[in-house]
Design a protein around this motif. Structure first.
Motif, mmCIF file in Angstrom:
data_model
loop_
_atom_site.group_PDB
_atom_site.id
_atom_site.type_symbol
_atom_site.label_atom_id
_atom_site.label_comp_id
_atom_site.label_asym_id
_atom_site.label_seq_id
_atom_site.Cartn_x
_atom_site.Cartn_y
_atom_site.Cartn_z
ATOM 1 N N GLY A 5 0.817 -1.218 0.000
ATOM 2 C CA GLY A 5 0.000 0.000 0.000
ATOM 3 C C GLY A 5 0.844 1.258 0.000
ATOM 4 N N LEU A 6 1.918 1.255 0.780
ATOM 5 C CA LEU A 6 2.818 2.405 0.796
ATOM 6 C C LEU A 6 3.499 2.587 -0.552
ATOM 7 C CD1 LEU A 6 4.413 1.969 4.314
ATOM 8 C CD2 LEU A 6 3.026 3.908 3.554
ATOM 9 N N THR A 7 3.892 1.484 -1.159
ATOM 10 C CA THR A 7 4.542 1.537 -2.474
ATOM 11 C C THR A 7 3.625 2.202 -3.494
ATOM 12 O OG1 THR A 7 5.909 -0.398 -2.066
ATOM 13 C CG2 THR A 7 5.425 0.113 -4.368
ATOM 14 N N ARG A 8 2.401 1.702 -3.594
ATOM 15 C CA ARG A 8 1.461 2.257 -4.576
ATOM 16 C C ARG A 8 1.181 3.733 -4.295
ATOM 17 N NH1 ARG A 8 -3.088 -0.650 -3.548
ATOM 18 N NH2 ARG A 8 -2.069 -2.248 -2.365
ATOM 19 N N THR A 9 1.022 4.078 -3.039
ATOM 20 C CA THR A 9 0.710 5.462 -2.675
ATOM 21 C C THR A 9 1.829 6.410 -3.077
ATOM 22 O OG1 THR A 9 -0.672 4.712 -0.838
ATOM 23 C CG2 THR A 9 0.131 6.979 -0.744
ATOM 24 N N ILE A 10 3.057 6.065 -2.763
ATOM 25 C CA ILE A 10 4.186 6.950 -3.069
ATOM 26 C C ILE A 10 4.445 7.026 -4.568
ATOM 27 C CG2 ILE A 10 6.684 7.230 -2.800
ATOM 28 C CD1 ILE A 10 6.257 6.218 0.113
ATOM 29 N N LEU A 11 4.470 5.886 -5.242
ATOM 30 C CA LEU A 11 4.757 5.899 -6.678
ATOM 31 C C LEU A 11 3.643 6.565 -7.491
ATOM 32 C CD1 LEU A 11 6.444 2.416 -7.184
ATOM 33 C CD2 LEU A 11 7.539 4.668 -7.014
ATOM 34 N N ASN A 12 2.403 6.458 -7.034
ATOM 35 C CA ASN A 12 1.301 7.110 -7.739
ATOM 36 C C ASN A 12 1.188 8.600 -7.418
ATOM 37 O OD1 ASN A 12 0.462 4.825 -9.138
ATOM 38 N ND2 ASN A 12 -0.884 4.164 -7.487
ATOM 39 N N ALA A 13 1.877 9.052 -6.381
ATOM 40 C CA ALA A 13 1.815 10.468 -6.011
ATOM 41 C C ALA A 13 2.467 11.354 -7.066
ATOM 42 C CB ALA A 13 2.480 10.696 -4.654
ATOM 43 N N ASP A 14 3.489 10.831 -7.736
ATOM 44 C CA ASP A 14 4.175 11.601 -8.773
ATOM 45 C C ASP A 14 4.854 10.641 -9.742
ATOM 46 O OD1 ASP A 14 6.595 13.040 -10.008
ATOM 47 O OD2 ASP A 14 5.462 14.687 -9.098
ATOM 48 N N PRO A 15 4.559 10.759 -11.032
ATOM 49 C CA PRO A 15 5.123 9.817 -12.004
ATOM 50 C C PRO A 15 6.632 9.939 -12.193
ATOM 51 C CG PRO A 15 3.887 11.542 -13.122
ATOM 52 C CD PRO A 15 3.660 11.721 -11.652
ATOM 53 N N CYS A 16 7.246 11.001 -11.696
ATOM 54 C CA CYS A 16 8.693 11.178 -11.844
ATOM 55 C C CYS A 16 9.490 10.347 -10.834
ATOM 56 C CB CYS A 16 9.067 12.652 -11.696
ATOM 57 S SG CYS A 16 8.405 13.675 -13.018
ATOM 58 N N ILE A 17 8.835 9.849 -9.791
ATOM 59 C CA ILE A 17 9.542 9.079 -8.767
ATOM 60 C C ILE A 17 9.899 7.713 -9.337
ATOM 61 C CG2 ILE A 17 9.360 8.000 -6.489
ATOM 62 C CD1 ILE A 17 7.382 10.287 -5.769
ATOM 63 N N THR A 18 11.195 7.414 -9.348
ATOM 64 C CA THR A 18 11.660 6.140 -9.882
ATOM 65 C C THR A 18 12.073 5.158 -8.796
ATOM 66 O OG1 THR A 18 13.909 6.986 -10.099
ATOM 67 C CG2 THR A 18 12.453 7.197 -12.028
ATOM 68 N N PHE B 198 -3.877 6.811 4.517
ATOM 69 C CA PHE B 198 -4.048 6.495 5.934
ATOM 70 C C PHE B 198 -5.489 6.724 6.386
ATOM 71 C CE2 PHE B 198 0.693 7.413 6.288
ATOM 72 C CZ PHE B 198 1.026 6.070 6.282
ATOM 73 N N SER B 199 -6.125 7.743 5.865
ATOM 74 C CA SER B 199 -7.525 7.993 6.195
ATOM 75 C C SER B 199 -8.398 6.813 5.778
ATOM 76 C CB SER B 199 -8.000 9.284 5.517
ATOM 77 O OG SER B 199 -9.370 9.487 5.771
ATOM 78 N N SER B 200 -8.121 6.250 4.597
ATOM 79 C CA SER B 200 -8.907 5.102 4.119
ATOM 80 C C SER B 200 -8.722 3.880 5.014
ATOM 81 C CB SER B 200 -8.543 4.760 2.670
ATOM 82 O OG SER B 200 -7.283 4.129 2.602
ATOM 83 N N LEU B 201 -7.596 3.809 5.701
ATOM 84 C CA LEU B 201 -7.309 2.704 6.619
ATOM 85 C C LEU B 201 -7.718 3.022 8.060
ATOM 86 C CD1 LEU B 201 -3.732 1.701 5.385
ATOM 87 C CD2 LEU B 201 -5.907 0.582 4.846
ATOM 88 N N ARG B 202 -8.221 4.236 8.265
ATOM 89 C CA ARG B 202 -8.581 4.721 9.611
ATOM 90 C C ARG B 202 -7.361 4.742 10.543
ATOM 91 N NH1 ARG B 202 -14.707 2.772 9.519
ATOM 92 N NH2 ARG B 202 -15.376 4.893 9.922
ATOM 93 N N ILE B 203 -6.258 5.236 9.976
ATOM 94 C CA ILE B 203 -5.006 5.352 10.708
ATOM 95 C C ILE B 203 -4.647 6.828 10.799
ATOM 96 C CG2 ILE B 203 -2.513 4.896 10.522
ATOM 97 C CD1 ILE B 203 -3.239 2.148 9.442
ATOM 98 N N ALA B 204 -4.175 7.245 11.973
ATOM 99 C CA ALA B 204 -3.771 8.634 12.180
ATOM 100 C C ALA B 204 -2.559 8.950 11.310
ATOM 101 C CB ALA B 204 -3.449 8.872 13.650
ATOM 102 N N MET B 205 -2.564 10.126 10.731
ATOM 103 C CA MET B 205 -1.438 10.543 9.891
ATOM 104 C C MET B 205 -0.194 10.704 10.759
ATOM 105 S SD MET B 205 -0.450 11.320 6.864
ATOM 106 C CE MET B 205 0.934 12.143 6.087
ATOM 107 N N PRO B 206 0.883 9.980 10.435
ATOM 108 C CA PRO B 206 2.124 10.138 11.191
ATOM 109 C C PRO B 206 2.855 11.401 10.748
ATOM 110 C CG PRO B 206 2.456 8.585 9.421
ATOM 111 C CD PRO B 206 0.998 8.966 9.373
#
Length: 137
Positions: free
Chosen positions: A49-62, A98-106
Motif C-alpha cells: 500500500g505504501l509503495t502504490r501510494t508513493i509511486l502514484n503520487a508523482d510519475p517522476c519518482i523512480t 491512511f484515512s482510508s485505513l482509519r489510521i492517524a497521519m504520522p
C-alpha cells in the motif's frame, strides 16, 4: 520465513483441502505499525500500500525508501530527490491512504536517499521490527 500471508476466504478452485492463500502481503519486517485514528491501538500498514501510494503520487519518482523512524514518524527518501511540490503530493497521497485505513497521519520527514549497502538486499520499506524495536500500544 517471516512472510505475512493472507488466507483465501474460499477453497482453492482445484479442490485441494489444504490451506489456500489469497496473496502474500510482504515480510513482517516490512510492516509499519501506526496508531489508529482513535489513538487506542496500533494497526499494520503493509509495504504494498505504501509503495502504490508513493509511486502514484508523482510519475517522476523512480525509487523510494520509507523507514519508520519512530513510533509515529516516517522518513521518506525518493529518487530523484523530491521537490516541494512532490513532497506536498506525497504527503496528500499518504493522508488519503491512511484515512482510508482509519489510521492517524504520522509525522513525515523527507531525507536524502541513502547509498545502497554493498552486497545487501535493497529494502524499500522498513518498520520498527526491522530495527529490533517493538511498537508500543
Amino acid at each position: 520465513l517471516d512472510d505475512v500471508l493472507v488466507e483465501r476466504a474460499t477453497r482453492c478452485p482445484c479442490g485441494s483441502e489444504h490451506l489456500a492463500l489469497e496473496h502474500i502481503e510482504g515480510r513482517e519486517d516490512d510492516v509499519i505499525w501506526l496508531r489508529d485514528e482513535t489513538g487506542s491501538r496500533r494497526s499494520p500498514v503493509f509495504a504494498d500500500g505504501l509503495t502504490r501510494t508513493i509511486l502514484n503520487a508523482d510519475p517522476c519518482i523512480t525509487d523510494y525508501q520509507v523507514e519508520q523512524a519512530g513510533t509515529d514518524t516516517l522518513a521518506i527518501a525518493t529518487e530523484p530527490a523530491a521537490n516541494d511540490g512532490q513532497r506536498q503530493a506525497i504527503h496528500a497521497a499518504l493522508e488519503a491512504f491512511f484515512s482510508s485505513l482509519r489510521i492517524a497521519m504520522p509525522d513525515v520527514v523527507f531525507r536524502d536517499m541513502p547509498a545502497p549497502a554493498p552486497a545487501s538486499k535493497r529494502r524499500r520499506v522498513r518498520g520498527l521490527a526491522a530495527r529490533r524495536e517493538r511498537p508500543d500500544a
